[in-house]
Motif scaffolding. Structure first.
Motif, PDB file in Angstrom:
ATOM      1  N   MET A 138      20.470 -13.605 -11.513  1.00  0.00           N
ATOM      2  CA  MET A 138      19.148 -14.029 -11.089  1.00  0.00           C
ATOM      3  C   MET A 138      19.142 -14.221  -9.574  1.00  0.00           C
ATOM      4  N   ILE A 139      18.082 -13.839  -8.941  1.00  0.00           N
ATOM      5  CA  ILE A 139      17.944 -13.940  -7.492  1.00  0.00           C
ATOM      6  C   ILE A 139      17.404 -15.322  -7.142  1.00  0.00           C
ATOM      7  N   ASP A 140      18.047 -15.983  -6.187  1.00  0.00           N
ATOM      8  CA  ASP A 140      17.580 -17.290  -5.730  1.00  0.00           C
ATOM      9  C   ASP A 140      16.481 -17.077  -4.696  1.00  0.00           C
ATOM     10  N   LEU A 141      15.273 -17.491  -5.006  1.00  0.00           N
ATOM     11  CA  LEU A 141      14.133 -17.301  -4.112  1.00  0.00           C
ATOM     12  C   LEU A 141      13.700 -18.614  -3.452  1.00  0.00           C
ATOM     13  N   THR A 142      14.602 -19.578  -3.398  1.00  0.00           N
ATOM     14  CA  THR A 142      14.319 -20.850  -2.740  1.00  0.00           C
ATOM     15  C   THR A 142      13.992 -20.596  -1.267  1.00  0.00           C
ATOM     16  N   GLY A 143      12.893 -21.144  -0.817  1.00  0.00           N
ATOM     17  CA  GLY A 143      12.506 -20.988   0.580  1.00  0.00           C
ATOM     18  C   GLY A 143      11.717 -19.723   0.875  1.00  0.00           C
ATOM     19  N   TYR A 144      11.518 -18.888  -0.124  1.00  0.00           N
ATOM     20  CA  TYR A 144      10.744 -17.663   0.061  1.00  0.00           C
ATOM     21  C   TYR A 144       9.268 -17.944  -0.247  1.00  0.00           C
ATOM     22  N   HIS A 145       8.400 -17.158   0.339  1.00  0.00           N
ATOM     23  CA  HIS A 145       6.967 -17.220   0.059  1.00  0.00           C
ATOM     24  C   HIS A 145       6.599 -15.994  -0.769  1.00  0.00           C
ATOM     25  N   LEU A 146       5.786 -16.200  -1.782  1.00  0.00           N
ATOM     26  CA  LEU A 146       5.318 -15.098  -2.621  1.00  0.00           C
ATOM     27  C   LEU A 146       4.010 -14.577  -2.070  1.00  0.00           C
ATOM     28  N   LEU A 147       3.998 -13.316  -1.701  1.00  0.00           N
ATOM     29  CA  LEU A 147       2.756 -12.676  -1.275  1.00  0.00           C
ATOM     30  C   LEU A 147       1.820 -12.651  -2.481  1.00  0.00           C
ATOM     31  N   PRO A 148       0.590 -13.172  -2.350  1.00  0.00           N
ATOM     32  CA  PRO A 148      -0.270 -13.306  -3.533  1.00  0.00           C
ATOM     33  C   PRO A 148      -0.853 -11.995  -4.060  1.00  0.00           C
ATOM     34  N   TRP A 149      -0.592 -10.877  -3.425  1.00  0.00           N
ATOM     35  CA  TRP A 149      -1.052  -9.584  -3.908  1.00  0.00           C
ATOM     36  C   TRP A 149       0.121  -8.629  -3.953  1.00  0.00           C
ATOM     37  N   PRO A 150       0.053  -7.627  -4.810  1.00  0.00           N
ATOM     38  CA  PRO A 150       1.129  -6.627  -4.797  1.00  0.00           C
ATOM     39  C   PRO A 150       1.241  -5.999  -3.410  1.00  0.00           C
ATOM     40  N   PRO A 151       2.460  -5.659  -2.994  1.00  0.00           N
ATOM     41  CA  PRO A 151       2.621  -5.051  -1.671  1.00  0.00           C
ATOM     42  C   PRO A 151       1.909  -3.715  -1.598  1.00  0.00           C
ATOM     43  N   MET A 152       1.413  -3.407  -0.426  1.00  0.00           N
ATOM     44  CA  MET A 152       0.705  -2.154  -0.195  1.00  0.00           C
ATOM     45  C   MET A 152       1.681  -1.162   0.419  1.00  0.00           C
ATOM     46  N   ASN A 153       1.775   0.010  -0.168  1.00  0.00           N
ATOM     47  CA  ASN A 153       2.631   1.057   0.371  1.00  0.00           C
ATOM     48  C   ASN A 153       1.897   1.699   1.536  1.00  0.00           C
ATOM     49  N   LYS A 154       2.294   1.339   2.744  1.00  0.00           N
ATOM     50  CA  LYS A 154       1.571   1.758   3.946  1.00  0.00           C
ATOM     51  C   LYS A 154       1.468   3.279   4.068  1.00  0.00           C
ATOM     52  N   SER A 155       2.540   3.986   3.755  1.00  0.00           N
ATOM     53  CA  SER A 155       2.516   5.441   3.957  1.00  0.00           C
ATOM     54  C   SER A 155       1.499   6.126   3.050  1.00  0.00           C
ATOM     55  N   ARG A 156       1.227   5.553   1.884  1.00  0.00           N
ATOM     56  CA  ARG A 156       0.240   6.148   0.979  1.00  0.00           C
ATOM     57  C   ARG A 156      -1.179   5.801   1.367  1.00  0.00           C
ATOM     58  N   GLU A 157      -1.320   4.833   2.250  1.00  0.00           N
ATOM     59  CA  GLU A 157      -2.656   4.391   2.635  1.00  0.00           C
ATOM     60  C   GLU A 157      -3.029   4.854   4.043  1.00  0.00           C
ATOM     61  N   ASN A 158      -2.362   5.873   4.521  1.00  0.00           N
ATOM     62  CA  ASN A 158      -2.700   6.463   5.808  1.00  0.00           C
ATOM     63  C   ASN A 158      -3.301   7.844   5.590  1.00  0.00           C
ATOM     64  N   LEU A 159      -4.278   8.168   6.374  1.00  0.00           N
ATOM     65  CA  LEU A 159      -4.850   9.508   6.364  1.00  0.00           C
ATOM     66  C   LEU A 159      -4.438  10.189   7.664  1.00  0.00           C
ATOM     67  N   VAL A 160      -4.047  11.417   7.583  1.00  0.00           N
ATOM     68  CA  VAL A 160      -3.689  12.166   8.783  1.00  0.00           C
ATOM     69  C   VAL A 160      -4.839  13.109   9.099  1.00  0.00           C
ATOM     70  N   VAL A 161      -5.412  12.936  10.280  1.00  0.00           N
ATOM     71  CA  VAL A 161      -6.511  13.776  10.745  1.00  0.00           C
ATOM     72  C   VAL A 161      -6.046  14.404  12.058  1.00  0.00           C
ATOM     73  N   GLY A 162      -5.726  15.682  11.982  1.00  0.00           N
ATOM     74  CA  GLY A 162      -5.145  16.326  13.159  1.00  0.00           C
ATOM     75  C   GLY A 162      -3.808  15.681  13.462  1.00  0.00           C
ATOM     76  N   LYS A 163      -3.684  15.127  14.658  1.00  0.00           N
ATOM     77  CA  LYS A 163      -2.448  14.434  15.037  1.00  0.00           C
ATOM     78  C   LYS A 163      -2.590  12.922  14.943  1.00  0.00           C
ATOM     79  N   ARG A 164      -3.752  12.452  14.496  1.00  0.00           N
ATOM     80  CA  ARG A 164      -4.001  11.015  14.396  1.00  0.00           C
ATOM     81  C   ARG A 164      -3.724  10.505  12.988  1.00  0.00           C
ATOM     82  N   ILE A 165      -3.180   9.292  12.918  1.00  0.00           N
ATOM     83  CA  ILE A 165      -2.977   8.620  11.635  1.00  0.00           C
ATOM     84  C   ILE A 165      -4.016   7.516  11.542  1.00  0.00           C
ATOM     85  N   ILE A 166      -4.811   7.564  10.496  1.00  0.00           N
ATOM     86  CA  ILE A 166      -5.893   6.596  10.313  1.00  0.00           C
ATOM     87  C   ILE A 166      -5.599   5.776   9.065  1.00  0.00           C
TER      88      ILE A 166
END
Length: 123
Positions: free
Chosen positions: A1-29
């Motif tokens: 079991m992992i000891d999570l004492t002192g850790y904070h739980l993010l109240p939402w599932p983590p967001m996978n940043k790379s899947r939430e980017n759009l590439v338009v030309g050379k820009r990442i949005i």
């Protein structure tokens, strides 16, 4: 079991940043979904009582997954790091070390991210 004492739980599932980017030309949005998630996390962080810490810092995180699907830890962590900038540290360059791990939690249906930021002490 992992000891999570002192850790904070993010109240939402983590967001996978790379899947939430759009590439338009050379820009990442960043998508609206990612920007909304980041704003929610920043608002939550503001209410936790945590404050900006001076560099150098250590970021520790544990990603608990409900299954064995593949996930890139750095992509899940980068969303939290973006949202925490200016709230837990001035700039993400203030983080000198990162310890991150993942584990399976079959009792949960969604991924959960636990984290903590502390002063970095070199070994």
């Amino acid at each position: 079991m992992i000891d999570l004492t002192g850790y904070h739980l993010l109240p939402w599932p983590p967001m996978n940043k790379s899947r939430e980017n759009l590439v338009v030309g050379k820009r990442i949005i960043k998508t609206q979904k990612y920007r909304d998630w980041k704003d929610m996390v920043a608002l939550w962080l503001t209410g936790t009582g945590l404050s900006v810490m001076p560099a150098p810092l250590l970021l520790e995180a544990v990603l608990l997954r409900p299954d064995l699907r593949r996930v890139d830890l750095d992509n899940c962590l980068s969303g939290l790091m973006d949202a925490a900038e200016g709230l837990l540290y001035e700039n993400d360059s203030d983080i000198w070390a990162i310890r991150v791990s993942k584990a399976i939690d079959r009792n949960s249906r969604v991924a959960r991210l636990y984290f903590r930021v502390s002063p970095y002490v070199s070994s």
